[in-house]
Scaffold this active site. Structure first.
Site, PDB file in Angstrom:
ATOM      1  CE  LYS A  73      -4.181  -2.336   2.611  1.00 49.04           C
ATOM      2  NZ  LYS A  73      -5.200  -1.554   3.158  1.00 49.04           N
ATOM      3  CG  ASP A 110      -8.487   0.933   3.257  1.00 48.48           C
ATOM      4  OD1 ASP A 110      -8.801  -0.111   2.748  1.00 48.48           O
ATOM      5  OD2 ASP A 110      -7.103   0.956   3.036  1.00 48.48           O
TER       6      ASP A 110
END
Ligand code: ATR
Length: 287
Positions: A73, A110
């Protein structure tokens, strides 16, 4: 009936390591079907050394975009042309859109997934008390950002490695994040309106999270972003005390829906069929 765009099958994927267990192909497959788009979503296991190659392959083979999960990420960021504010703020990317010019834009969905799931599952939480976040990794950064953006006045971050919590507070805090020592976590529960586990503890194959909820006020909400198992020991302990709980499955779904929107500009929902499919895949009983 399926809709053809540019006469080409739409393509998206998730990359990570390991990736075999990912629920994302099932989830996005469901949305392709539900929305009538002709598309495919694959899971590709990618080692760190192959990350750039894989990104170039997606670019050259007409992918609309891809998701990124552990451990890539942040490693993905140098390969991108631009970061959307969500990714810049969190400092991590879980969604990449490939433009028609081949340019790569990084997003982070997220945080949206985290807060949407919280609002959907909890009837509200005492916002006048601080939220207690356990953990200081990427998930904690997304959660902290989402809570601050939502106007939560104060967050306590508590992490095994205190320095990481301090970095999180310094980077994102806007004066509204304090750091609590890991050894003080049981005590911190006493003053919290919302308790969130963003660590890997309690997940299948990981040690349990040891957290004593005895001091929690009756209106404290307990949120575990772990979804395998869905009913973690932490959530069960909270239920045993009559506390409101929020499980992690909705966060997965809502971050995915937000990614689908980024790629295909289409709103998709968390319907009962999708929940049933995911629960079956997780080996959970659908209640
Ligand atoms: P993610 O991006 O999913 O948040 P991560 O960055 O690897 O994943 O973060 C994992 C979190 O779980 C971290 O907060 C980590 O604590 P450290 O920063 O001290 O490593 C936490 N964690 C993992 N194993 C742990 C353990 N045995 N005890 C306490 N915390 C743990």
């Amino acid at each position: 009936m399926t809709i053809q765009l540019n006469q080409q099958r739409l393509k998206a994927a998730v990359i990570g390591m390991p990736i075999r267990q990912s629920l994302s192909p099932m989830m996005h497959g469901h949305w392709f079907e539900a929305s009538g788009l002709d598309g495919s979503y694959s899971a590709v296991e990618v080692a760190s050394a192959d990350l750039e190659n894989q990104v170039r392959t997606f670019q050259q083979t007409g992918f609309t975009g891809f998701n990124i999960t552990v451990p890539h990420k942040t490693a993905i960021m140098p390969f991108l042309d631009k970061l959307a504010p969500s990714a810049r703020q969190v400092g991590a990317v879980n969604t990449v859109k490939i433009g028609s010019d081949g340019k790569l834009i990084g997003f982070n969905t997220d945080g949206v997934g985290f807060i949407k799931n919280l609002k959907e599952q909890a009837r509200g939480w005492p916002r006048d008390k601080p939220a207690l976040l356990l953990g200081a990794g990427g998930a904690a950064r997304a959660a902290a950002t989402a809570l601050l953006n939502d106007g939560v006045p104060m967050i306590m971050v508590c992490n095994r490695t205190r320095e990481k919590a301090q970095v999180l507070a310094d980077n994102l805090g806007r004066g509204r994040i304090t750091v609590v020592d890991w050894s003080e976590r049981n005590h911190a529960v006493t003053g919290a309106g919302l308790v969130v586990n963003t660590t890997v503890l309690g997940m299948v194959g990981q040690p349990q999270l040891s957290l004593d909820l005895a001091g929690a006020a009756a209106d404290t909400v307990v949120y575990d972003i772990v979804y395998k198992p869905l009913n973690t020991d932490l959530l069960q302990a909270a239920k045993n005390r009559g506390l409101q709980t929020v499980d992690g499955l909705g966060m997965l779904v809502h971050q995915g829906a937000a990614a689908f929107k980024v790629w295909f500009d289409m709103d998709v929902s968390y319907d009962d069929t999708l929940r049933a499919k995911l629960m079956t895949a997780l080996g959970e009983v659908n209640t």
